[in-house]
Design an enzyme around this catalytic site. Structure first.
Site, short mmCIF file in Angstrom:
data_model
loop_
_atom_site.label_atom_id
_atom_site.label_comp_id
_atom_site.label_asym_id
_atom_site.label_seq_id
_atom_site.Cartn_x
_atom_site.Cartn_y
_atom_site.Cartn_z
N ASP A 80 4.13 -11.77 15.37
CA ASP A 80 4.56 -11.02 14.18
C ASP A 80 3.40 -10.28 13.54
O ASP A 80 2.23 -10.62 13.72
CB ASP A 80 5.22 -11.95 13.15
CG ASP A 80 4.25 -12.98 12.57
OD1 ASP A 80 3.49 -13.59 13.35
OD2 ASP A 80 4.25 -13.18 11.34
N ASP A 140 -3.56 -7.44 14.53
CA ASP A 140 -3.31 -8.80 14.05
C ASP A 140 -1.83 -9.09 14.25
O ASP A 140 -1.01 -8.74 13.41
CB ASP A 140 -3.69 -8.90 12.57
CG ASP A 140 -3.43 -10.27 11.96
OD1 ASP A 140 -3.20 -11.24 12.72
OD2 ASP A 140 -3.45 -10.37 10.72
N GLU A 173 3.79 -16.25 11.86
CA GLU A 173 2.51 -16.76 11.36
C GLU A 173 2.17 -16.16 10.01
O GLU A 173 1.62 -16.83 9.13
CB GLU A 173 1.41 -16.45 12.38
CG GLU A 173 0.07 -17.11 12.10
CD GLU A 173 -0.90 -16.24 11.28
OE1 GLU A 173 -1.99 -16.72 10.96
OE2 GLU A 173 -0.54 -15.09 10.97
N GLU A 174 2.49 -14.89 9.84
CA GLU A 174 2.11 -14.18 8.62
C GLU A 174 2.86 -14.68 7.38
O GLU A 174 2.43 -14.41 6.26
CB GLU A 174 2.35 -12.68 8.79
CG GLU A 174 1.52 -12.02 9.88
CD GLU A 174 0.04 -11.93 9.54
OE1 GLU A 174 -0.35 -12.36 8.43
OE2 GLU A 174 -0.73 -11.43 10.38
N ASP A 196 -7.10 -14.91 17.13
CA ASP A 196 -6.52 -14.29 15.93
C ASP A 196 -7.60 -13.93 14.92
O ASP A 196 -7.35 -13.85 13.72
CB ASP A 196 -5.50 -15.26 15.31
CG ASP A 196 -4.65 -14.64 14.22
OD1 ASP A 196 -4.56 -13.39 14.18
OD2 ASP A 196 -4.09 -15.39 13.40
N HIS A 379 -3.68 -5.80 8.05
CA HIS A 379 -2.59 -5.73 7.05
C HIS A 379 -2.51 -4.41 6.31
O HIS A 379 -1.96 -4.37 5.21
CB HIS A 379 -2.69 -6.88 6.03
CG HIS A 379 -2.53 -8.23 6.62
ND1 HIS A 379 -2.31 -9.36 5.84
CD2 HIS A 379 -2.55 -8.67 7.89
CE1 HIS A 379 -2.22 -10.42 6.63
NE2 HIS A 379 -2.36 -10.02 7.88
#
EC number: 3.4.11.4
Length: 409
Positions: A80, A140, A173-174, A196, A379
């Site tokens: 994700d 990411d 995960e986010e 990561d 992000h």
């Protein structure tokens, strides 16, 4: 390595943004699309024990090609991307032989500038993969996904000695749910590495202790013209609460091992207001002290309110510093550091000012430090990754597998 960039560009073309506040896991259909694609590619590659759980955890095994008492190890990445910025219709730009200066992101005014991001000065001559200024990139953690898949292809196609290698790709995960449904026993590794991290050389095994603080404020609204002695303004109480929080202990004023209080959201009216904070600290005692501080502030501001008006505070721990679990197994870090040095990379041990799936997994019995991916500025629209950094990550993964095999022979 020839398919590394091709894999990465394919993966980022899929919109896999996760979504907070959703009960189902994975939280979005796009994640399933990438997971099914990866499952198909793992099958074509000839891996075994391939499973995709109903909660979206994909696992597979590359069997050992040498005999001996070699521990099974793992590599993990998440599919994700962050819900903080759009991940739809990602249109990467490839900047070969970066010569310095600003990089235009698309056709608008957005640029990737070394003035704002000085790390660019260290990347001259490299191939940068950037956004077009309209979305995040998704390095990411699709860089990590592509690196693991490429490392598997390298190990599968070359006579490099290795023990059993287990890989996993997780969803959500986010939004903090990536490892919640991870079956450590089924995974079968003695230890693992999440792929990561950030810049080349990063090796992370320390992270924040984390908690969320939700504050509900109930006031009393009357006409402002007749409000004296009667109105209790919930927004004013919220402002007083935030004024008591140390201003120099915020994300924008801290770095390294420094903890913080972060007001993530605030909304309301005179009658009712809500505040959401996150608390972070590497030190467990300081972490507990920060939680007590928030309770003391709420008690102080709420003192003497009318019985029908009140401040309600709920604190929930999110995760803890995995250092205490990883340091019990120093060889895990030793192997990763040696692998980097063998690949002509200087290991950079640094704390994670955040969390990874490895944090939860370490407390579930799978020690799991974090390896670099070669990406930066996650992000957001300034996110980018270097092709050379991704290639280095593949080399390190392969070398870790090789060193682990030598250790067990």
């Amino acid at each position: 390595m020839d398919k590394l960039l091709e894999r990465f560009l394919h993966y980022v073309s899929l919109d896999t943004q996760s979504k907070s506040g959703v009960r189902q896991v994975p939280s979005t259909e796009g994640q399933w699309k990438l997971l099914r694609l990866l499952k198909q590619q793992l099958e074509e590659m000839g891996l075994v024990n391939i499973t995709l759980s109903e909660k979206g955890t994909l696992m597979a095994t590359l069997p050992a090609n040498v005999e001996g008492d070699i521990p099974a190890i793992g590599f993990i990445s998440h599919v994700d991307t962050s819900p903080d910025f759009s991940g739809k219709n990602v249109n990467p730009q490839i900047v070969e032989n970066y010569r310095g200066g600003d990089i235009a992101l698309g056709i608008g005014d957005e640029v990737l500038s070394p003035v704002m991001f000085p790390v660019l000065h260290q990347l001259l001559g490299q191939t940068l993969i950037t956004t077009d200024g309209k979305t995040l990139l998704g390095a990411d953690d699709k860089a990590g996904v592509a690196e693991i898949m490429t490392a598997l292809a390298v190990l599968k196609g070359n006579p490099i000695p290795h023990g059993e290698i287990n890989v996993a790709f997780t969803p959500d995960e986010e939004v903090g749910k990536g490892a919640k449904h991870f079956d450590v026993e089924a995974f079968g590794a003695q230890w693992a590495y999440t792929v990561d991290g950030g810049g080349v050389g990063e090796l992370e095994f320390e992270n924040f202790n984390a908690a969320s603080v939700n504050i509900k404020i109930v006031g009393n609204n009357v006409h402002p013209g007749t409000a004296k002695g009667v109105m209790v303004n919930a927004l004013s109480l919220a402002a007083r609460i935030h004024a008591e929080v140390p201003a120099d202990e915020a994300p924008e004023t801290t770095e390294g091992y420094e903890g913080f209080y972060h007001l993530a959201s605030m909304k309301g009216t005179v009658d009712r207001a809500e505040m959401h904070y996150i608390i972070r600290d590497f030190d467990r005692k300081q972490f507990e002290a920060r939680k007590r501080k928030m309770m003391e502030i709420a008690k102080k501001v709420g003192k003497g309110l009318h019985p029908d008006c009140y401040i309600e505070l709920v604190i929930e721990d999110s995760y803890y510093n995995m250092r205490e679990k990883v340091v019990e197994h120093p060889h895990i870090l030793d192997i990763a550091q040696q692998a980097m040095r063998d690949c002509h990379i200087t290991p950079e041990m640094k704390p994670i000012r955040g969390g990874t799936d490895g944090v939860q997994l370490s407390f579930m019995g799978l020690p799991c430090p974090n390896l670099f991916t070669g990406g930066y500025n996650y992000h957001g629209k300034h996110e980018f990754v270097t092709l050379e950094g991704m290639e280095k990550a593949v080399q390190v993964i392969v070398r870790i597998a090789e060193l682990t095999a030598k250790r067990g022979q």
